[in-house]
Each structure stands twice: as C-alpha cells, then as structure tokens.
Design a protein around this motif. Structure first.
Motif, PDB file in Angstrom:
ATOM      1  N   GLU A  80       0.612  -1.254   0.558  1.00  0.00           N
ATOM      2  CA  GLU A  80      -0.546   0.128  -0.189  1.00  0.00           C
ATOM      3  C   GLU A  80       0.898   1.426  -0.171  1.00  0.00           C
ATOM      4  O   GLU A  80       0.458   2.062  -0.700  1.00  0.00           O
ATOM      5  CB  GLU A  80      -1.332  -0.118   1.378  1.00  0.00           C
ATOM      6  N   VAL A  81       1.470   1.105   0.037  1.00  0.00           N
ATOM      7  CA  VAL A  81       2.794   2.686   0.803  1.00  0.00           C
ATOM      8  C   VAL A  81       3.500   2.685  -0.547  1.00  0.00           C
ATOM      9  O   VAL A  81       3.633   3.166  -0.919  1.00  0.00           O
ATOM     10  CB  VAL A  81       4.078   2.627   1.745  1.00  0.00           C
ATOM     11  N   LEU A  82       4.267   1.973  -1.206  1.00  0.00           N
ATOM     12  CA  LEU A  82       4.412   2.041  -2.145  1.00  0.00           C
ATOM     13  C   LEU A  82       3.272   1.493  -3.188  1.00  0.00           C
ATOM     14  O   LEU A  82       3.788   2.972  -4.120  1.00  0.00           O
ATOM     15  CB  LEU A  82       5.209   0.582  -2.660  1.00  0.00           C
ATOM     16  N   GLU A  83       2.593   2.096  -3.096  1.00  0.00           N
ATOM     17  CA  GLU A  83       1.345   2.037  -4.499  1.00  0.00           C
ATOM     18  C   GLU A  83       0.644   3.474  -4.687  1.00  0.00           C
ATOM     19  O   GLU A  83       1.209   4.404  -5.147  1.00  0.00           O
ATOM     20  CB  GLU A  83       0.260   1.403  -4.157  1.00  0.00           C
ATOM     21  N   LYS A  84       0.902   3.620  -3.037  1.00  0.00           N
ATOM     22  CA  LYS A  84       0.140   5.494  -2.442  1.00  0.00           C
ATOM     23  C   LYS A  84       1.588   6.037  -3.396  1.00  0.00           C
ATOM     24  O   LYS A  84       1.316   7.656  -3.517  1.00  0.00           O
ATOM     25  CB  LYS A  84      -0.217   5.574  -1.194  1.00  0.00           C
ATOM     26  N   THR A  85       2.919   6.026  -2.746  1.00  0.00           N
ATOM     27  CA  THR A  85       4.419   6.398  -3.127  1.00  0.00           C
ATOM     28  C   THR A  85       3.817   6.676  -4.796  1.00  0.00           C
ATOM     29  O   THR A  85       4.116   7.772  -5.730  1.00  0.00           O
ATOM     30  CB  THR A  85       5.360   6.188  -2.336  1.00  0.00           C
ATOM     31  N   ASN A  86       3.687   5.880  -5.767  1.00  0.00           N
ATOM     32  CA  ASN A  86       3.611   5.684  -7.114  1.00  0.00           C
ATOM     33  C   ASN A  86       2.309   6.471  -7.425  1.00  0.00           C
ATOM     34  O   ASN A  86       3.342   7.850  -8.370  1.00  0.00           O
ATOM     35  CB  ASN A  86       3.726   4.150  -7.477  1.00  0.00           C
ATOM     36  N   GLU A  87       2.055   6.669  -7.032  1.00  0.00           N
ATOM     37  CA  GLU A  87       1.249   7.873  -7.324  1.00  0.00           C
ATOM     38  C   GLU A  87       0.907   8.768  -7.791  1.00  0.00           C
ATOM     39  O   GLU A  87       0.715   9.801  -8.102  1.00  0.00           O
ATOM     40  CB  GLU A  87      -1.090   7.274  -6.541  1.00  0.00           C
ATOM     41  N   SER A  88       1.711   8.728  -5.696  1.00  0.00           N
ATOM     42  CA  SER A  88       1.976  10.404  -5.874  1.00  0.00           C
ATOM     43  C   SER A  88       3.010  11.324  -6.541  1.00  0.00           C
ATOM     44  O   SER A  88       3.075  11.881  -7.706  1.00  0.00           O
ATOM     45  CB  SER A  88       2.298  10.552  -4.890  1.00  0.00           C
ATOM     46  N   PHE A  89       3.752   9.991  -7.516  1.00  0.00           N
ATOM     47  CA  PHE A  89       4.865  10.327  -7.768  1.00  0.00           C
ATOM     48  C   PHE A  89       4.486  10.468  -9.409  1.00  0.00           C
ATOM     49  O   PHE A  89       4.982  11.729 -10.124  1.00  0.00           O
ATOM     50  CB  PHE A  89       5.881   9.061  -7.646  1.00  0.00           C
ATOM     51  N   LEU A  90       3.933   9.569  -9.920  1.00  0.00           N
ATOM     52  CA  LEU A  90       3.228  10.163 -10.836  1.00  0.00           C
ATOM     53  C   LEU A  90       2.446  11.586 -10.741  1.00  0.00           C
ATOM     54  O   LEU A  90       2.155  11.709 -12.425  1.00  0.00           O
ATOM     55  CB  LEU A  90       1.836   8.832 -11.595  1.00  0.00           C
ATOM     56  N   LYS A  91       1.832  11.984 -10.360  1.00  0.00           N
ATOM     57  CA  LYS A  91       0.864  12.817 -10.052  1.00  0.00           C
ATOM     58  C   LYS A  91       1.631  14.316 -10.480  1.00  0.00           C
ATOM     59  O   LYS A  91       1.185  15.531 -10.480  1.00  0.00           O
ATOM     60  CB  LYS A  91       0.155  13.105  -9.069  1.00  0.00           C
ATOM     61  N   ARG A  92       2.103  14.470 -10.086  1.00  0.00           N
ATOM     62  CA  ARG A  92       3.703  15.621  -9.982  1.00  0.00           C
ATOM     63  C   ARG A  92       4.202  15.635 -11.793  1.00  0.00           C
ATOM     64  O   ARG A  92       4.542  16.895 -12.238  1.00  0.00           O
ATOM     65  CB  ARG A  92       5.300  15.126  -9.037  1.00  0.00           C
ATOM     66  N   ARG A  93       4.187  14.421 -12.135  1.00  0.00           N
ATOM     67  CA  ARG A  93       4.415  14.986 -13.536  1.00  0.00           C
ATOM     68  C   ARG A  93       3.810  15.129 -13.926  1.00  0.00           C
ATOM     69  O   ARG A  93       2.602  15.638 -14.636  1.00  0.00           O
ATOM     70  CB  ARG A  93       4.872  13.355 -14.374  1.00  0.00           C
TER      71      ARG A  93
END
Length: 93
Positions: A80-93
């Motif tokens: 879950e932590v990795l998924e949320k981190t990945n989602e927030s990283f993708l939003k920043r792009r």
C-alpha cells in the motif's frame, strides 16, 4: 559418512517428483548438533553463534510487532505504501 554425488546427478534427483522427500520432523536438528557443526565445519565461535541467535530473535520480535500493527490498522502493508508513493510520484509529472 558423507556421500558424494556429481552435481548433475544430484539436481536431477532433486527435481524428480517421485524421489522421497524428508518430512518436517526429519528436517529438525537439535541445537547442540547444529552448534557443533557450525563450530567444526564453518569455524564459528560460540560467541558468534550467540550474537546471531540474539539478532534473529530481535528481528523476529520486530516482525511480530509489524504483523500485529498491520492487523490492527496501525501500520500499512508495504504494498500500500509503495502504491501510494508511486501514485503521488506520477501525479507530479
């Protein structure tokens, strides 16, 4: 006495589904015998073995706390932590 086998023979034997498998009880080794083998074969000292056993116990205790925390909802599973981190990283792009 220790038997010696060619590696190809051993690997073929291990991959053979009809080969007899050891059960859980047959895989257990008394602590004193394991310690003797570690000292004789691997050159470990009693103190080194003691330190590693204590570290393994500490790690197991931390793992139990983490599992309990996940069950009670205090700790998020790593996925879950990795998924949320990945989602927030993708939003920043």
């Amino acid at each position: 006495a220790t038997a010696q086998y060619e590696i190809d023979h051993y690997e073929n034997y291990c991959m053979d589904e009809t080969a007899p498998r050891r059960n859980r009880r047959e895989m257990l080794m008394p602590f004193m015998h394991r310690q003797y083998l570690l000292m004789r074969e691997a050159g470990c000292t009693r103190n080194e073995i003691k330190e590693v056993v204590e570290e393994a116990k500490r790690v197991a205790k931390k793992r139990q706390k983490t599992v309990l925390g996940v069950r009670l909802g205090f700790v998020q599973p790593v996925e879950e932590v990795l998924e949320k981190t990945n989602e927030s990283f993708l939003k920043r792009r």
